[in-house]
Design an enzyme around this catalytic site. Structure first.
Site, PDB file in Angstrom:
ATOM      1  N   GLU A 270       0.741  -1.142   0.022  1.00 30.29           N
ATOM      2  CA  GLU A 270      -0.089  -0.109   0.089  1.00 30.29           C
ATOM      3  C   GLU A 270       0.671   1.155  -0.040  1.00 30.29           C
ATOM      4  O   GLU A 270       0.478   2.053  -0.593  1.00 30.29           O
ATOM      5  CB  GLU A 270      -0.774  -0.036   1.308  1.00 30.29           C
ATOM      6  CG  GLU A 270      -2.068  -1.068   1.168  1.00 30.29           C
ATOM      7  CD  GLU A 270      -2.650  -0.991  -0.129  1.00 30.29           C
ATOM      8  OE1 GLU A 270      -3.365  -0.091  -0.520  1.00 30.29           O
ATOM      9  OE2 GLU A 270      -2.837  -2.155  -0.747  1.00 30.29           O
ATOM     10  N   TRP A 273       1.964   1.596  -3.338  1.00 30.09           N
ATOM     11  CA  TRP A 273       0.810   2.281  -4.524  1.00 30.09           C
ATOM     12  C   TRP A 273       0.648   3.700  -4.389  1.00 30.09           C
ATOM     13  O   TRP A 273       0.911   4.377  -5.572  1.00 30.09           O
ATOM     14  CB  TRP A 273      -0.581   1.861  -3.866  1.00 30.09           C
ATOM     15  CG  TRP A 273      -1.118   0.549  -4.532  1.00 30.09           C
ATOM     16  CD1 TRP A 273      -0.958  -0.554  -3.839  1.00 30.09           C
ATOM     17  CD2 TRP A 273      -1.325   0.242  -5.959  1.00 30.09           C
ATOM     18  NE1 TRP A 273      -1.735  -1.410  -4.837  1.00 30.09           N
ATOM     19  CE2 TRP A 273      -1.821  -0.976  -6.085  1.00 30.09           C
ATOM     20  CE3 TRP A 273      -1.700   1.314  -6.898  1.00 30.09           C
ATOM     21  CZ2 TRP A 273      -2.406  -1.659  -7.221  1.00 30.09           C
ATOM     22  CZ3 TRP A 273      -2.261   0.701  -8.246  1.00 30.09           C
ATOM     23  CH2 TRP A 273      -2.429  -0.720  -8.269  1.00 30.09           C
ATOM     24  N   TRP A 302     -19.769   9.384 -20.866  1.00 30.27           N
ATOM     25  CA  TRP A 302     -20.052   9.561 -19.485  1.00 30.27           C
ATOM     26  C   TRP A 302     -21.614  10.273 -19.435  1.00 30.27           C
ATOM     27  O   TRP A 302     -21.938  11.428 -20.134  1.00 30.27           O
ATOM     28  CB  TRP A 302     -19.125  10.027 -18.535  1.00 30.27           C
ATOM     29  CG  TRP A 302     -17.812   9.796 -18.756  1.00 30.27           C
ATOM     30  CD1 TRP A 302     -16.783  10.024 -19.273  1.00 30.27           C
ATOM     31  CD2 TRP A 302     -17.644   8.274 -18.098  1.00 30.27           C
ATOM     32  NE1 TRP A 302     -15.731   9.130 -18.984  1.00 30.27           N
ATOM     33  CE2 TRP A 302     -16.211   8.020 -18.228  1.00 30.27           C
ATOM     34  CE3 TRP A 302     -18.487   7.310 -17.279  1.00 30.27           C
ATOM     35  CZ2 TRP A 302     -15.491   6.965 -17.711  1.00 30.27           C
ATOM     36  CZ3 TRP A 302     -17.882   6.115 -16.708  1.00 30.27           C
ATOM     37  CH2 TRP A 302     -16.314   5.800 -17.148  1.00 30.27           C
ATOM     38  N   ASN A 337     -10.934   1.843   2.296  1.00 27.01           N
ATOM     39  CA  ASN A 337     -10.384   1.628   1.160  1.00 27.01           C
ATOM     40  C   ASN A 337     -11.190   0.656   0.155  1.00 27.01           C
ATOM     41  O   ASN A 337     -11.443   0.991  -1.038  1.00 27.01           O
ATOM     42  CB  ASN A 337      -8.892   1.211   1.149  1.00 27.01           C
ATOM     43  CG  ASN A 337      -8.312   0.990  -0.178  1.00 27.01           C
ATOM     44  OD1 ASN A 337      -8.202   2.157  -0.868  1.00 27.01           O
ATOM     45  ND2 ASN A 337      -8.020   0.148  -0.813  1.00 27.01           N
ATOM     46  N   TRP A 355     -15.977  10.016 -13.970  1.00 32.27           N
ATOM     47  CA  TRP A 355     -15.100   9.861 -12.828  1.00 32.27           C
ATOM     48  C   TRP A 355     -14.564  11.012 -12.283  1.00 32.27           C
ATOM     49  O   TRP A 355     -14.401  11.130 -11.034  1.00 32.27           O
ATOM     50  CB  TRP A 355     -13.845   8.928 -13.201  1.00 32.27           C
ATOM     51  CG  TRP A 355     -13.230   9.253 -14.150  1.00 32.27           C
ATOM     52  CD1 TRP A 355     -13.337   9.003 -15.433  1.00 32.27           C
ATOM     53  CD2 TRP A 355     -11.817   9.963 -13.909  1.00 32.27           C
ATOM     54  NE1 TRP A 355     -12.154   9.818 -16.251  1.00 32.27           N
ATOM     55  CE2 TRP A 355     -11.343  10.343 -15.485  1.00 32.27           C
ATOM     56  CE3 TRP A 355     -11.252  10.757 -12.973  1.00 32.27           C
ATOM     57  CZ2 TRP A 355     -10.131  10.969 -15.596  1.00 32.27           C
ATOM     58  CZ3 TRP A 355     -10.177  11.522 -13.371  1.00 32.27           C
ATOM     59  CH2 TRP A 355      -9.835  11.845 -14.396  1.00 32.27           C
ATOM     60  N   TRP A 378      -9.553   6.758  -8.695  1.00 29.24           N
ATOM     61  CA  TRP A 378     -10.592   7.003  -9.385  1.00 29.24           C
ATOM     62  C   TRP A 378     -10.344   6.638 -10.770  1.00 29.24           C
ATOM     63  O   TRP A 378     -11.220   5.826 -11.483  1.00 29.24           O
ATOM     64  CB  TRP A 378     -10.984   8.341  -9.594  1.00 29.24           C
ATOM     65  CG  TRP A 378     -11.845   8.532  -8.306  1.00 29.24           C
ATOM     66  CD1 TRP A 378     -11.487   9.258  -7.120  1.00 29.24           C
ATOM     67  CD2 TRP A 378     -13.182   8.466  -7.983  1.00 29.24           C
ATOM     68  NE1 TRP A 378     -12.608   9.287  -6.141  1.00 29.24           N
ATOM     69  CE2 TRP A 378     -14.004   8.839  -6.905  1.00 29.24           C
ATOM     70  CE3 TRP A 378     -14.261   7.875  -9.232  1.00 29.24           C
ATOM     71  CZ2 TRP A 378     -15.090   8.826  -6.329  1.00 29.24           C
ATOM     72  CZ3 TRP A 378     -15.504   7.880  -8.712  1.00 29.24           C
ATOM     73  CH2 TRP A 378     -15.889   8.167  -7.427  1.00 29.24           C
TER      74      TRP A 378
END
Length: 458
Positions: A270, A273, A302, A337, A355, A378
């Protein structure tokens, strides 16, 4: 007597602070400065809880620095664009020989620092504070990484060969001074659930690494459990550094940290990331400008339906796990998360809403808002980003709730109107007067999502 200053940004700590340590070694007298940019915060609608958290963190930093004999000046610069002039005026006022700061890697921050360097006639000393410098690692062909797994493997090898060293607190520069206090800058919401003192945050880190990291992989996806570190707000403001996290993790878990499938190794992942999304934001600055990492996905058709967006934002979608997640965010300024993935997938893949609307809402609400990580998350959910899994990864919100909150302990904490239900009915409520019906049929929405992406190739 020479005087230098340390410019604090997203690094509000004294321990393991490379710029502060360098400044203390370089000069007889050291000052510290933080520039408030309330106009910028208003433009980006920074969450009230984050404003309060930032103010508390600055007050704590001022207290820490005061014990070292360093005064923290909190200067209202108005707007981000005014920082070169504000920094130049500050340097002239105190006749500074140099200003030390940590290098930042987003495109706007790079441009800001270049402008500040010119305004200071070369006196700005930028020091790398990264766990993984975005320029340090590249693929064998010299290109930047685009996929997390090979990036993380390379990072592990790199860090195993040169394990990062944490710096001690700098030596005292003089007698203690009276700490300054940060002014209120806009609407605030109490953030007292999140510690800001050095002792409290370090204790939080030690407790997690000693007591919960071992079970992190098994517990991290269940929002009703205390399975995560909840250190993300402190990391976002730099109250603690990734190096401190990794060092404490190794102290408690030893060689397990290098095993990606172990609990400690999973938490280490993590941290990586966070580094990966910084790597992406630096090498592909289009993502900072509101563009998709995968350019062709900017053509996705979208929807921009305010009514559906409001239902999602307020936690009134008729899907209990999504509603509980969004209500947790609204009430606490934080979200687990796993729930971030579920709620983001729902907005993009069930409601087919851009998004970028969700990304903006999270930045405006989260106490731990971090641009690179938020953007990366996202885009991962929307299938416009770096993830190797293709667009047909679509979370089923009902089965996600059944899997990760099977007995509804988390759901009922935030959606108490369902407390008479249990089992399957809790995750798929019947028609009720006091709870909304599902605003979309997931099975139908899934087919539409597949078509939206398949049409890009047509």
């Amino acid at each position: 007597m020479s005087t230098v200053a340390v410019w604090f940004r997203h690094d509000l700590r004294c321990l393991d602070h490379r710029a502060l340590s360098a400044a203390c070694e370089a000069a007889d007298s050291v000052r510290a400065v933080y520039f408030l940019c309330p106009e910028q915060l208003d433009e980006h609608v920074i969450a009230p809880i984050r404003r309060h958290y930032l103010r508390r963190a600055l007050d704590e930093l001022a207290t820490q620095l005061a014990t070292l004999g360093i005064e923290l000046d909190i200067v209202n610069a108005g707007h981000f664009r005014a920082l070169p002039q504000a920094l130049s005026a500050y340097a002239d006022k105190f006749q500074l020989e140099a200003v030390y700061a940590h290098k930042e890697w987003l495109v706007d921050e790079i441009a800001r620092d270049e402008a500040c360097q010119q305004a200071l006639n070369g006196k700005l000393q930028l020091i790398d504070d990264s766990l993984i410098n975005p320029l340090a690692l590249s693929k064998d062909d010299g290109d930047p990484y685009k996929v997390f797994t090979p990036f993380s493997k390379r990072c592990r090898t790199y860090l195993q060969q040169q394990f990062p060293r944490c710096l001690r607190r700098p030596t005292t520069k003089g007698v203690s001074v009276i700490p300054s206090q940060c002014p209120v800058f806009g609407d605030e919401k109490p953030s007292t659930d999140w510690p800001v003192t050095e002792e409290a945050v370090l204790n939080q880190l030690r407790t997690f690494c000693a007591e919960r990291a071992e079970d992190y992989q098994e517990q991290r996806d269940f929002p009703a459990e205390q399975g995560t570190s909840t250190l993300s707000p402190a990391l976002a403001l730099g109250i603690i550094s990734p190096r401190q996290c990794l060092a404490r993790l190794q102290a408690e878990a030893g060689e397990q940290i290098w095993e990606a499938k172990s609990g400690p190794g999973c938490w280490f992942n993590e941290l990586l990331w966070r580094e990966f999304y910084r790597h992406i934001a630096f090498h592909f600055p289009r993502v900072v400008k509101g563009k998709a990492f995968q350019p062709h996905t900017d053509k996705v058709a979208w929807r921009y339906d305010q009514k559906d967006f409001d239902a999602w934002r307020e936690g009134n979608t008729g899907y209990p796990i999504v509603d509980a997640a969004m209500r947790q965010l609204k009430e606490t300024g934080w979200m687990h998360n796993r729930l971030r993935m579920i709620s983001a997938s729902f907005l993009c893949k069930d409601l087919h809403i851009d998004w970028r609307w969700g990304e903006k809402h999270f930045l405006e609400t989260l106490v731990d808002a971090d641009f690179a990580s938020n953007n990366g998350g996202w885009q991962w959910a929307a299938s416009t980003g770096t993830d190797a899994a293709p667009y047909f990864r679509i979370f089923n919100p009902t089965t996600q709730g059944q899997r990760f909150d099977p007995d509804g302990r988390f759901i009922l904490r935030y959606v108490p109107e369902l407390n008479a239900l249990s089992g399957k009915a809790l995750h798929q409520p019947p028609a009720m007067d006091h709870y909304p019906a599902q605003i979309v049929d997931h099975a139908v929405a899934r087919k539409i999502s597949l078509a939206l992406f398949q049409n890009l190739a047509d």
